[in-house]
Design a protein around this motif. Structure first.
Motif, PDB file in Angstrom:
ATOM      1  N   HIS A 170     -48.006  21.644  29.371  1.00  0.00           N
ATOM      2  CA  HIS A 170     -47.259  21.143  28.210  1.00  0.00           C
ATOM      3  C   HIS A 170     -47.118  19.623  28.363  1.00  0.00           C
ATOM      4  O   HIS A 170     -47.488  19.064  29.406  1.00  0.00           O
ATOM      5  N   GLN A 175     -41.877  13.488  29.617  1.00  0.00           N
ATOM      6  CA  GLN A 175     -40.443  13.166  29.553  1.00  0.00           C
ATOM      7  C   GLN A 175     -40.003  12.512  30.854  1.00  0.00           C
ATOM      8  O   GLN A 175     -39.340  11.473  30.867  1.00  0.00           O
ATOM      9  N   ARG A 196     -53.777  25.984  28.791  1.00  0.00           N
ATOM     10  CA  ARG A 196     -53.278  27.281  29.254  1.00  0.00           C
ATOM     11  C   ARG A 196     -54.375  28.307  29.113  1.00  0.00           C
ATOM     12  O   ARG A 196     -55.173  28.247  28.171  1.00  0.00           O
ATOM     13  N   GLN A 209     -50.296  19.017  22.060  1.00  0.00           N
ATOM     14  CA  GLN A 209     -48.861  19.012  21.760  1.00  0.00           C
ATOM     15  C   GLN A 209     -48.419  17.588  21.533  1.00  0.00           C
ATOM     16  O   GLN A 209     -49.057  16.643  21.969  1.00  0.00           O
ATOM     17  N   GLU A 211     -44.840  15.691  22.405  1.00  0.00           N
ATOM     18  CA  GLU A 211     -43.504  15.785  22.961  1.00  0.00           C
ATOM     19  C   GLU A 211     -42.642  14.735  22.264  1.00  0.00           C
ATOM     20  O   GLU A 211     -43.111  13.654  21.941  1.00  0.00           O
ATOM     21  N   PHE A 250     -35.497  27.539  27.335  1.00  0.00           N
ATOM     22  CA  PHE A 250     -36.423  26.784  28.178  1.00  0.00           C
ATOM     23  C   PHE A 250     -35.618  26.297  29.378  1.00  0.00           C
ATOM     24  O   PHE A 250     -34.455  25.923  29.218  1.00  0.00           O
ATOM     25  N   PHE A 252     -35.741  23.592  30.829  1.00  0.00           N
ATOM     26  CA  PHE A 252     -35.489  22.148  30.789  1.00  0.00           C
ATOM     27  C   PHE A 252     -34.612  21.714  29.624  1.00  0.00           C
ATOM     28  O   PHE A 252     -34.412  20.516  29.420  1.00  0.00           O
ATOM     29  N   THR A 253     -34.139  22.676  28.813  1.00  0.00           N
ATOM     30  CA  THR A 253     -33.197  22.326  27.741  1.00  0.00           C
ATOM     31  C   THR A 253     -32.052  23.331  27.721  1.00  0.00           C
ATOM     32  O   THR A 253     -32.218  24.503  28.061  1.00  0.00           O
ATOM     33  N   GLY A 283     -40.885  24.045  20.251  1.00  0.00           N
ATOM     34  CA  GLY A 283     -39.745  24.396  21.082  1.00  0.00           C
ATOM     35  C   GLY A 283     -38.916  23.137  21.252  1.00  0.00           C
ATOM     36  O   GLY A 283     -39.450  22.032  21.237  1.00  0.00           O
ATOM     37  N   SER A 284     -37.595  23.327  21.417  1.00  0.00           N
ATOM     38  CA  SER A 284     -36.759  22.132  21.467  1.00  0.00           C
ATOM     39  C   SER A 284     -35.428  22.447  22.131  1.00  0.00           C
ATOM     40  O   SER A 284     -35.144  23.593  22.506  1.00  0.00           O
ATOM     41  N   GLY A 285     -34.594  21.438  22.251  1.00  0.00           N
ATOM     42  CA  GLY A 285     -33.256  21.645  22.792  1.00  0.00           C
ATOM     43  C   GLY A 285     -32.664  20.351  23.314  1.00  0.00           C
ATOM     44  O   GLY A 285     -33.274  19.281  23.178  1.00  0.00           O
ATOM     45  N   ALA A 306     -34.992  16.966  23.160  1.00  0.00           N
ATOM     46  CA  ALA A 306     -36.445  16.911  23.369  1.00  0.00           C
ATOM     47  C   ALA A 306     -37.063  18.025  22.558  1.00  0.00           C
ATOM     48  O   ALA A 306     -36.405  19.023  22.245  1.00  0.00           O
ATOM     49  N   GLY A 308     -41.186  19.943  21.803  1.00  0.00           N
ATOM     50  CA  GLY A 308     -42.618  19.981  22.038  1.00  0.00           C
ATOM     51  C   GLY A 308     -43.261  20.744  20.900  1.00  0.00           C
ATOM     52  O   GLY A 308     -42.977  21.912  20.688  1.00  0.00           O
TER      53      GLY A 308
HETATM   54  N1  PHE Z   1     -42.631  22.407  26.697  1.00  0.00           N
HETATM   55  C1  PHE Z   1     -42.308  23.490  25.805  1.00  0.00           C
HETATM   56  C2  PHE Z   1     -43.555  24.318  25.543  1.00  0.00           C
HETATM   57  O1  PHE Z   1     -44.630  23.929  25.893  1.00  0.00           O
HETATM   58  C3  PHE Z   1     -41.790  22.981  24.496  1.00  0.00           C
HETATM   59  C4  PHE Z   1     -40.513  22.234  24.618  1.00  0.00           C
HETATM   60  C5  PHE Z   1     -40.511  20.863  24.784  1.00  0.00           C
HETATM   61  C6  PHE Z   1     -39.286  22.909  24.557  1.00  0.00           C
HETATM   62  C7  PHE Z   1     -39.327  20.161  24.872  1.00  0.00           C
HETATM   63  C8  PHE Z   1     -38.116  22.214  24.642  1.00  0.00           C
HETATM   64  C9  PHE Z   1     -38.122  20.865  24.805  1.00  0.00           C
HETATM   65  O2  PHE Z   1     -43.491  25.357  24.988  1.00  0.00           O
END
Ligand code: PHE
Length: 342
Positions: A170, A175, A196, A209, A211, A250, A252-253, A283-285, A306, A308
């Protein structure tokens, strides 16, 4: 003698025939030259008269040769102009030209849209250390999310003591890189390739993607919602779009949300902004405090969101393309069908 050569000059059909006449008359071994050479053996007054006359004859032949030569050159040019004429009013023949790939086009567009909202572009490597791709994003080695990422691992020979690397799964590691380099506050996007092990109608092993990262003293989910809606309106060129925020997870969020956009399938046509279907686009948060810490940003002072987003996904939606795989098959017939190539 004079008449003989003047006639020969006049009847020479081309420049090489004319040259033969010149050699015969005035060349080193030519007839006139021979007579000139004979002057030396004459009596003085005879020589004077004959010399004068020969000079006149020589000059006349010479002048005739030059005139004829110019005439022949003009005629040759005329003939060429007649034979090689070009109709500059004819329309040009169509020629195939290269064009920007739809995914590159979309990357340029979205970069411009986010730039208008104050986002700069950040970059990171596609071959990424697993620390940036996972650990720093709060995905420790034993975390189940590592398995879910269908990761491509780089080979390491025995004795290679470099840290393990992967093809980034990703753009989120950017970040960490951006915050480490620039600190807070920060507002960046990071578009690029990710990898992937996955392949079906909506997944390819390599995809794109973008970001997004926005950190300041009081950035909230409300700012995230506005930025995403504003982006979608500009990108899809519609007056309004309906986005659906689904609670998600996620590492990271926290909190996390997946965002879907309304769309429909009508007569094989994908439409955006309206209809009965939802398409997941990102995806986010709110960036997890552990992630801020890993990047050297104090979570007691800074916070932010953030996201993605799948670039290929939004390109499919914008151009009504049902199969993601076609993007990367380089099939000219497909590219032309969607107007991506001439
Ligand atoms: N990195 C996550 C993904 O690949 C997406 C994401 C990015 C989610 C930033 C939250 C914050 O699915």
């Amino acid at each position: 003698l004079k008449a003989k050569y003047l006639t020969a000059v006049a009847s020479a059909a081309d420049e090489s025939a004319l040259e033969e006449v010149r050699v015969a008359a005035l060349g080193k071994k030519g007839e006139i030259s021979a007579l000139m050479a004979g002057l030396g053996k004459m009596e003085p007054d005879q020589r004077k008269a004959a010399g004068a006359m020969l000079n006149v004859v020589k000059d006349e032949i010479d002048a005739a040769l030059r005139a004829r030569k110019a005439g022949l050159a003009d005629a040759a040019l005329d003939a060429r102009l007649k034979g090689e004429w070009l109709d500059v009013t004819l329309p040009a023949r169509p020629r195939r030209v290269g064009t920007i790939h739809p995914v590159s086009q979309v990357m340029e567009e979205l970069t411009a849209i986010f730039a208008d909202m104050g986002f700069a572009v950040a970059e990171g490597p596609q071959v990424e250390s697993d620390w940036y791709n996972f650990d720093a994003l709060n995905i420790p080695p034993e975390h189940p999310a590592r398995q879910e990422h269908d990761t491509f691992f780089m080979n390491r020979a025995a004795g290679d003591d470099r840290p393990p690397h992967v093809l980034r799964t990703h753009t989120s590691p950017v970040q960490i890189r951006a915050m480490t380099e620039q600190g807070a506050p920060i507002r960046v996007i990071a578009p690029g390739r990710v990898y992937r092990m996955d392949m079906d109608q909506t997944h390819t092993p390599m995809f794109h993607q973008v970001e997004g990262l926005c950190i300041d003293r009081d950035i909230s989910m409300a700012n995230l919602k506005w930025v995403l809606e504003e982006f979608c309106r500009a990108f899809f060129e519609v007056p309004s779009v309906e986005l659906r925020f689904r609670a998600s997870h996620f590492p990271f969020t926290e909190p996390s949300a997946e965002v879907d956009i309304r769309c429909s399938w009508e007569g094989g046509q994908l439409k955006i902004g309206q209809g009965d279907k939802w398409m997941e686009i990102l995806g986010s948060g709110m960036v997890h405090p552990k992630v801020l810490k890993a990047a050297g940003v104090n979570p007691d002072e800074w916070q932010g969101f953030a996201f993605g987003m799948g670039i290929d996904r939004i390109a499919m939606l914008k151009y009504g393309i049902p199969d993601l795989r076609a993007f990367f098959e380089s099939d000219l017939r497909w590219l032309r069908h969607y107007g991506f190539a001439a």
